[in-house]
Scaffold this motif. Structure first.
Motif: not given
Length: 115
Positions: A20-27, A32-37, A68-76, A78-81
């Motif tokens: 799973l991927s989740c990309a954040a954009s906008g303001s 502070n944190s990124m995650g999956w529920y 496994t959760l990982s995060r690409d800060n440059g792209k805002n 988060v990935y859930l393998q």
């Protein structure tokens, strides 16, 4: 305002994998944190995994060693393998991003584990 775009859900057989991927954009000023529920039918939404701004992670006991959760800060982003998937992992998975003092939720993506 923060927009979240989720992708990667689908149907998989038991023992299979999904990412799973989740990309954040906008303001976005400070994430502070990124995650999956996830929320299964008839059940409450529960934490799957979360990663802090400094990279610390926390997992639900039910997914430890498999997800496994990982995060690409440059792209805002988060990935859930998710590996070794089980039927009980079937649920709608929601991305959550805490930016500043605000919680931001994605629209949800369905994950179905079935033979």
């Amino acid at each position: 305002q923060v927009q979240l775009v989720e992708s990667g859900g689908g149907l998989v057989q038991p023992g299979g994998s999904l990412r799973l991927s989740c990309a954040a954009s906008g303001s976005i000023f400070i994430i502070n944190s990124m995650g999956w529920y996830r929320q299964a039918p008839g059940k409450e939404r529960e934490l799957v995994a979360v990663i802090s701004r400094l990279g610390g992670t926390r997992y639900a006991d039910s997914v430890k060693g498999r997800f496994t959760l990982s995060r690409d800060n440059g792209k805002n982003t988060v990935y859930l393998q998710m590996n070794s998937l089980k039927p009980e992992d079937t649920a709608v998975y929601y991305c959550k991003v805490v930016a500043g003092m605000h919680d931001n939720w994605g629209q949800g993506t369905q994950v179905t584990v079935s033979s």
